[in-house]
Design a protein around this motif. Sequence first.
Motif, PDB file in Angstrom:
ATOM      1  N   ALA A  38       0.872  -1.261  -0.065  1.00  0.00           N
ATOM      2  CA  ALA A  38       0.200   0.045   0.020  1.00  0.00           C
ATOM      3  C   ALA A  38       0.840   1.346   0.105  1.00  0.00           C
ATOM      4  N   PHE A  39       1.981   1.345   0.720  1.00  0.00           N
ATOM      5  CA  PHE A  39       2.827   2.324   0.884  1.00  0.00           C
ATOM      6  C   PHE A  39       3.413   2.635  -0.612  1.00  0.00           C
ATOM      7  N   VAL A  40       3.883   1.507  -1.308  1.00  0.00           N
ATOM      8  CA  VAL A  40       4.581   1.976  -2.577  1.00  0.00           C
ATOM      9  C   VAL A  40       3.450   2.420  -3.584  1.00  0.00           C
ATOM     10  N   THR A  41       2.255   1.717  -3.390  1.00  0.00           N
ATOM     11  CA  THR A  41       1.160   2.249  -4.482  1.00  0.00           C
ATOM     12  C   THR A  41       0.700   3.775  -4.287  1.00  0.00           C
ATOM     13  N   ILE A  42       0.739   4.044  -2.961  1.00  0.00           N
ATOM     14  CA  ILE A  42       0.450   5.581  -2.724  1.00  0.00           C
ATOM     15  C   ILE A  42       1.541   6.354  -3.195  1.00  0.00           C
ATOM     16  N   ILE A  43       2.867   5.799  -2.931  1.00  0.00           N
ATOM     17  CA  ILE A  43       3.664   6.786  -3.348  1.00  0.00           C
ATOM     18  C   ILE A  43       3.732   6.935  -5.139  1.00  0.00           C
ATOM     19  N   GLY A  44       3.487   5.741  -5.681  1.00  0.00           N
ATOM     20  CA  GLY A  44       3.541   5.822  -7.114  1.00  0.00           C
ATOM     21  C   GLY A  44       2.278   6.729  -7.778  1.00  0.00           C
ATOM     22  N   ALA A  45       1.198   6.606  -6.822  1.00  0.00           N
ATOM     23  CA  ALA A  45       0.143   7.592  -7.288  1.00  0.00           C
ATOM     24  C   ALA A  45       0.156   8.747  -7.000  1.00  0.00           C
ATOM     25  N   ALA A  46       1.166   9.263  -6.057  1.00  0.00           N
ATOM     26  CA  ALA A  46       1.430  10.713  -5.648  1.00  0.00           C
ATOM     27  C   ALA A  46       1.869  11.743  -6.581  1.00  0.00           C
ATOM     28  N   ALA A  47       2.366  11.187  -7.715  1.00  0.00           N
ATOM     29  CA  ALA A  47       2.817  12.324  -8.719  1.00  0.00           C
ATOM     30  C   ALA A  47       1.730  13.019  -9.052  1.00  0.00           C
ATOM     31  N   PHE A  48       0.420  12.771  -9.173  1.00  0.00           N
ATOM     32  CA  PHE A  48      -0.845  13.491  -9.508  1.00  0.00           C
ATOM     33  C   PHE A  48      -0.838  15.031  -8.287  1.00  0.00           C
ATOM     34  N   ALA A  49      -0.707  14.370  -7.255  1.00  0.00           N
ATOM     35  CA  ALA A  49      -0.656  15.703  -6.323  1.00  0.00           C
ATOM     36  C   ALA A  49       0.410  16.681  -6.306  1.00  0.00           C
ATOM     37  N   SER A  50       1.485  16.373  -7.064  1.00  0.00           N
ATOM     38  CA  SER A  50       2.847  17.038  -7.131  1.00  0.00           C
ATOM     39  C   SER A  50       2.622  18.060  -8.379  1.00  0.00           C
ATOM     40  N   LEU A  51       1.775  17.830  -9.189  1.00  0.00           N
ATOM     41  CA  LEU A  51       1.777  18.714 -10.445  1.00  0.00           C
ATOM     42  C   LEU A  51       1.019  19.821 -10.505  1.00  0.00           C
ATOM     43  N   PRO A  52      -0.079  20.010  -9.667  1.00  0.00           N
ATOM     44  CA  PRO A  52      -1.020  21.225  -9.882  1.00  0.00           C
ATOM     45  C   PRO A  52      -0.361  22.628  -9.995  1.00  0.00           C
ATOM     46  N   GLY A  53       0.342  22.501  -8.575  1.00  0.00           N
ATOM     47  CA  GLY A  53       1.045  23.934  -8.306  1.00  0.00           C
ATOM     48  C   GLY A  53       2.147  24.521  -9.467  1.00  0.00           C
ATOM     49  N   LEU A  54       2.751  23.251 -10.098  1.00  0.00           N
ATOM     50  CA  LEU A  54       3.701  23.481 -10.974  1.00  0.00           C
ATOM     51  C   LEU A  54       3.002  23.813 -12.413  1.00  0.00           C
ATOM     52  N   LEU A  55       1.656  23.721 -12.752  1.00  0.00           N
ATOM     53  CA  LEU A  55       0.946  23.674 -13.950  1.00  0.00           C
ATOM     54  C   LEU A  55       0.486  25.399 -14.122  1.00  0.00           C
ATOM     55  N   ILE A  56       0.331  26.009 -13.035  1.00  0.00           N
ATOM     56  CA  ILE A  56      -0.349  27.240 -12.985  1.00  0.00           C
ATOM     57  C   ILE A  56       0.554  28.386 -13.951  1.00  0.00           C
ATOM     58  N   GLU A  57       1.836  28.485 -13.639  1.00  0.00           N
ATOM     59  CA  GLU A  57       2.309  29.508 -14.455  1.00  0.00           C
ATOM     60  C   GLU A  57       2.754  29.078 -16.048  1.00  0.00           C
ATOM     61  N   PRO A  58       2.944  27.954 -16.377  1.00  0.00           N
ATOM     62  CA  PRO A  58       3.408  27.408 -17.670  1.00  0.00           C
ATOM     63  C   PRO A  58       1.725  27.381 -18.506  1.00  0.00           C
ATOM     64  N   LEU A  59       0.651  27.213 -17.829  1.00  0.00           N
ATOM     65  CA  LEU A  59      -0.636  27.155 -18.642  1.00  0.00           C
ATOM     66  C   LEU A  59      -1.095  28.747 -18.770  1.00  0.00           C
ATOM     67  N   HIS A  60      -0.510  29.506 -17.665  1.00  0.00           N
ATOM     68  CA  HIS A  60      -1.161  30.877 -17.738  1.00  0.00           C
ATOM     69  C   HIS A  60      -0.230  31.556 -19.037  1.00  0.00           C
ATOM     70  N   ARG A  61       0.945  31.260 -19.215  1.00  0.00           N
ATOM     71  CA  ARG A  61       1.817  31.687 -20.128  1.00  0.00           C
ATOM     72  C   ARG A  61       1.198  31.100 -21.630  1.00  0.00           C
ATOM     73  N   GLU A  62       1.071  29.641 -21.864  1.00  0.00           N
ATOM     74  CA  GLU A  62       0.840  29.256 -22.974  1.00  0.00           C
ATOM     75  C   GLU A  62      -0.792  29.441 -23.717  1.00  0.00           C
ATOM     76  N   PHE A  63      -1.643  29.254 -22.765  1.00  0.00           N
ATOM     77  CA  PHE A  63      -3.206  29.489 -23.139  1.00  0.00           C
ATOM     78  C   PHE A  63      -3.694  30.840 -22.827  1.00  0.00           C
ATOM     79  N   GLU A  64      -2.929  31.664 -21.888  1.00  0.00           N
ATOM     80  CA  GLU A  64      -3.389  32.927 -21.545  1.00  0.00           C
ATOM     81  C   GLU A  64      -4.642  32.795 -20.732  1.00  0.00           C
ATOM     82  N   TRP A  65      -4.922  31.780 -19.829  1.00  0.00           N
ATOM     83  CA  TRP A  65      -5.980  31.388 -19.046  1.00  0.00           C
ATOM     84  C   TRP A  65      -5.750  32.034 -17.715  1.00  0.00           C
ATOM     85  N   SER A  66      -6.627  32.738 -17.200  1.00  0.00           N
ATOM     86  CA  SER A  66      -6.435  33.266 -15.868  1.00  0.00           C
ATOM     87  C   SER A  66      -5.850  32.105 -14.770  1.00  0.00           C
ATOM     88  N   ARG A  67      -5.292  32.903 -13.640  1.00  0.00           N
ATOM     89  CA  ARG A  67      -4.828  31.840 -12.656  1.00  0.00           C
ATOM     90  C   ARG A  67      -6.331  31.282 -11.992  1.00  0.00           C
TER      91      ARG A  67
END
Length: 438
Positions: A38-67
């Motif tokens: 279960a520990f390994v499984t949760i680690i492997g699935a944790a990548a989805f939780a790491s990405l949202p904060g990293l997406l805000i600026e790139p998506l804002h620049r590329e698509f000009e979507w508001s924050r």
Amino acid sequence: MTQTTPAHVAAPDALPRTGVRPPRPPRIHRAWFVAAVAFVTIIGAAAFASLPGLLIEPLHREFEWSRGTIGFAVSVNLALYGLTAPFAAALMDRFGIRRVVAVALSVIAAGSLLTVWMTAAWQLVLFWGILVGLGSGSMALAFAATVTNRWFTARRGLVTGVLTAAGASGQLVFLPLLSWLVEHEGWRPAAVTVALSALAVVPFVWLLLRDHPSDVGLAPYGAPEFVAKPAPVPGAARRAVTILFSAARTGPFWLLAGTFAICGASTNGLMKTHFVPAAHDHGMPITAAASLLAVIGVFDVVGTIASGWFTDRFEARRLLAVYYALRGVSLLFLPMLLAPSVHPPMVFFIVFYGLDWVATVPPTIALCREHYGDDSAIVFGWVLASHQVGAALVAFAGGVARDVFHSYDVVWYASGALCAAAALMSLVIRRRKTPAVA
């Protein structure tokens, strides 16, 4: 004198009649191997939780979507992450842990992969908000609670802390990698990495995870006697809703839901979503800010495991009050610490905040178990739903506040005040004189 059947034997009629002593149970109980999977499984699935904060600026620049628009997609993800959890816990009772978790990981992979081809904001909401939200909700902390409740009678607080820390460990593994990919290769390779990491752990789940100790002829760890596997519970959705209505008639449920909503607002909704862009506003490179979040993950592991140990020994509601009070104080200092470079006071904040990040989970699960017994995993699923609704509101409100005030300061101060309120609410929860039967 009647001979007592050993706890590790599957059934009384399974005892040998030849006079030969049955084999000794393994030195290491199978429950620990299940917890490790279960520990390994949760680690492997944790990548989805790491990405949202990293997406805000790139998506804002590329698509000009508001924050605010991007924050709305993240808020849908966070809300569904929580709202799916109680139904997922009921589905695990109906169809088994392996099936539910394997399907959930596949849905996470599909949603993350489809974002590579999106061209409109509604597609971000659909792919990342809805699909990844539904999949991750089934991989939520209700999974850890279900594994702990079924496989352990002793050391439940410790195991809960370890499995909760698995998410932080995954954050530690993936945040530096994903931030490097976003900065040097773009956000699309990072999204593909999330999809592949979710798919990679599916074989571990299917081949190594077992639904119940009786599947391998064992009693739960620490149980005095063998526990038969319960029959599948039909009507998973109806059962989840029925338990909600029953729990909602009690005061502890609303206090736990309210405090956990503030927990989500001050962690997933605030720090995980907005810390990186807030630090970037002050001139800090994205990779440096993401590395600080990863350091939070390091100390999160220590803090959560320690919290599980404390929960086995001290009163859970008092632990919650201390955790929320310390978190609120630390948030009030954060606006003064943000700067273009990393300096010692910021490092101290990161270490302090990391120790407290999800330390609230073990005592919250313990209080659910104390008050709601056999239904505690599903009740905790609903409490977790409030956690994610709180996170979703702040993920959206934080983006709007940044668009309106051109600063995140008001969000930090408001979250600090909410944590103070959560500390007081925790102390109001009454102890149950006779624990509910688990």
